[in-house]
Design an enzyme around this catalytic site. Structure first.
Site, PDB file in Angstrom:
ATOM      1  N   SER A  20      31.718  38.124  41.252  1.00  0.00           N
ATOM      2  CA  SER A  20      32.859  37.677  40.437  1.00  0.00           C
ATOM      3  C   SER A  20      32.857  36.150  40.351  1.00  0.00           C
ATOM      4  O   SER A  20      33.465  35.577  39.439  1.00  0.00           O
ATOM      5  CB  SER A  20      34.179  38.174  41.036  1.00  0.00           C
ATOM      6  OG  SER A  20      34.230  37.896  42.419  1.00  0.00           O
ATOM      7  N   GLU A  25      36.813  50.646  42.077  1.00  0.00           N
ATOM      8  CA  GLU A  25      37.434  49.667  41.171  1.00  0.00           C
ATOM      9  C   GLU A  25      37.965  50.351  39.912  1.00  0.00           C
ATOM     10  O   GLU A  25      37.239  51.095  39.232  1.00  0.00           O
ATOM     11  CB  GLU A  25      36.412  48.576  40.789  1.00  0.00           C
ATOM     12  CG  GLU A  25      37.010  47.550  39.831  1.00  0.00           C
ATOM     13  CD  GLU A  25      36.223  46.258  39.703  1.00  0.00           C
ATOM     14  OE1 GLU A  25      35.231  46.067  40.446  1.00  0.00           O
ATOM     15  OE2 GLU A  25      36.611  45.434  38.855  1.00  0.00           O
TER      16      GLU A  25
HETATM   17  O1  KIV Z   1      32.346  40.626  42.785  1.00  0.00           O
HETATM   18  C1  KIV Z   1      33.448  40.977  43.211  1.00  0.00           C
HETATM   19  O2  KIV Z   1      34.348  40.175  43.463  1.00  0.00           O
HETATM   20  C2  KIV Z   1      33.669  42.407  43.430  1.00  0.00           C
HETATM   21  C3  KIV Z   1      35.056  42.852  43.763  1.00  0.00           C
HETATM   22  C4  KIV Z   1      35.844  42.964  42.539  1.00  0.00           C
HETATM   23  C5  KIV Z   1      35.064  44.104  44.554  1.00  0.00           C
HETATM   24  O3  KIV Z   1      32.762  43.181  43.315  1.00  0.00           O
END
Ligand code: KIV
Length: 298
Positions: free
Chosen positions: A59, A196
């Site tokens: 993310s 998710e």
């Molecule tokens: O990359 C990320 O932050 C994630 C979370 C949303 C679980 O995969």
């Protein structure tokens, strides 16, 4: 981090939280707290706040690097951020996200990259998305001695295939498939599975079907733990946060206000004050000020 149990921890062991403790927490019905982090101060703050698991998530591609998706994130980016986070976080288990393209090709590729995240990054575990071929990859990485977290439901790395950033498991058939996928990841050796953007009854059913903990994000209250993205939950991201995000702070506003005050102070001369400067001995100052100036060139 001190060895005295802060009141905030649900489960306490001095030093690194042992991985098997997560199973015990599920058994005891104690919720597991996970947050993403991308640098050393964030790792330290999450540790001090009593967070159990830290995810160095891809993310970061969106919330830190300003990209439209997580797809372009590289292993080297996750590696460097994992080094930063593990310098700050001592007690939480630090999980490094395996970015898109770092594990799909073969078991060998998946193992080699997971090993880098552990050896060079200092991660305690890796995370990969989807079921399908990822089930074999998860098994291979676990077989190499590295703990793996699964991730099903909305899997941002393959959002294009899913038709966008959309909730998953919303038909009876898809919900059943989600349960089967999560069970297959558990059978492959995953120590936990992220769910998710799935409807709460489906997340609850997956949680009941697994022995290992589920960690929900947009999956309702009945998963064994919850995860949120650092920038989303702290209001430090100018994009539109998904509906499942709860904002616990508005750091964006705090930072903008502080920067605007700084700009004002600089422009009005209110900063710096004497307390922000360095003194020199009185006699040195006098000598400096009375010393004849050296001749100017020309
Ligand atoms: O990359 C990320 O932050 C994630 C979370 C949303 C679980 O995969």
């Amino acid at each position: 981090m001190s060895d005295k149990k802060p009141r905030r921890y649900a489960s306490w062991t001095a030093g690194k939280l042992p991985l098997p403790e997560l199973l015990e927490m599920k058994r005891r019905g104690e919720k597991i707290v996970m947050v993403t982090a991308y640098d050393a101060p964030a790792g330290r703050l999450a540790d001090e706040a009593g967070v159990d698991l830290i995810l160095v998530g891809d993310s970061s591609g969106m919330v830190v690097h300003g990209r439209e998706s997580t797809v372009a994130v590289t292993l080297d980016e996750i590696l460097v951020m994992t080094q930063w986070v593990t310098r700050g976080a001592k007690r939480p288990i630090v999980i490094a996200d395996m970015p898109f393209g770092s594990y799909e090709a073969s078991d060998e590729q998946a193992i080699a990259n997971a090993v880098r995240l552990v050896k060079e990054g200092g991660a305690d575990a890796g995370k990969l998305e989807r079921a399908g071929t990822s089930i074999d990859r998860a098994r291979a990485i676990v077989g190499a001695g590295i703990p793996v977290m699964g991730h099903v439901g909305l899997t941002p790395q393959t959002a294009t295939v899913l038709g966008g950033f959309k909730a998953q498991g919303r038909t009876a058939e898809r919900a059943q498939q989600l349960i089967e996928d999560a069970k297959a990841l558990e059978a492959a050796g995953c120590f936990a599975v992220v769910l998710e953007a799935v409807p709460p009854p489906v997340a609850a059913a997956v949680t009941r079907a697994l022995t290992v903990p589920t960690i929900g994000i947009g999956a309702g209250p009945d998963t064994d733990g919850q995860v949120l993205v650092w920038h989303d939950m702290l209001g430090y991201y100018e994009g539109r946060a998904p509906r499942f995000v709860k904002r616990y702070a508005d750091l964006g506003e705090v930072i903008t206000d502080a920067l605007a005050k700084f700009a004002d102070d600089v422009r009005t001369g209110a900063f710096p004050e004497e307390q922000h400067t360095y003194a020199m001995p009185e006699e040195e100052l006098k000598a400096f000020e009375t010393k004849p100036k050296s001749p100017q060139p020309g």
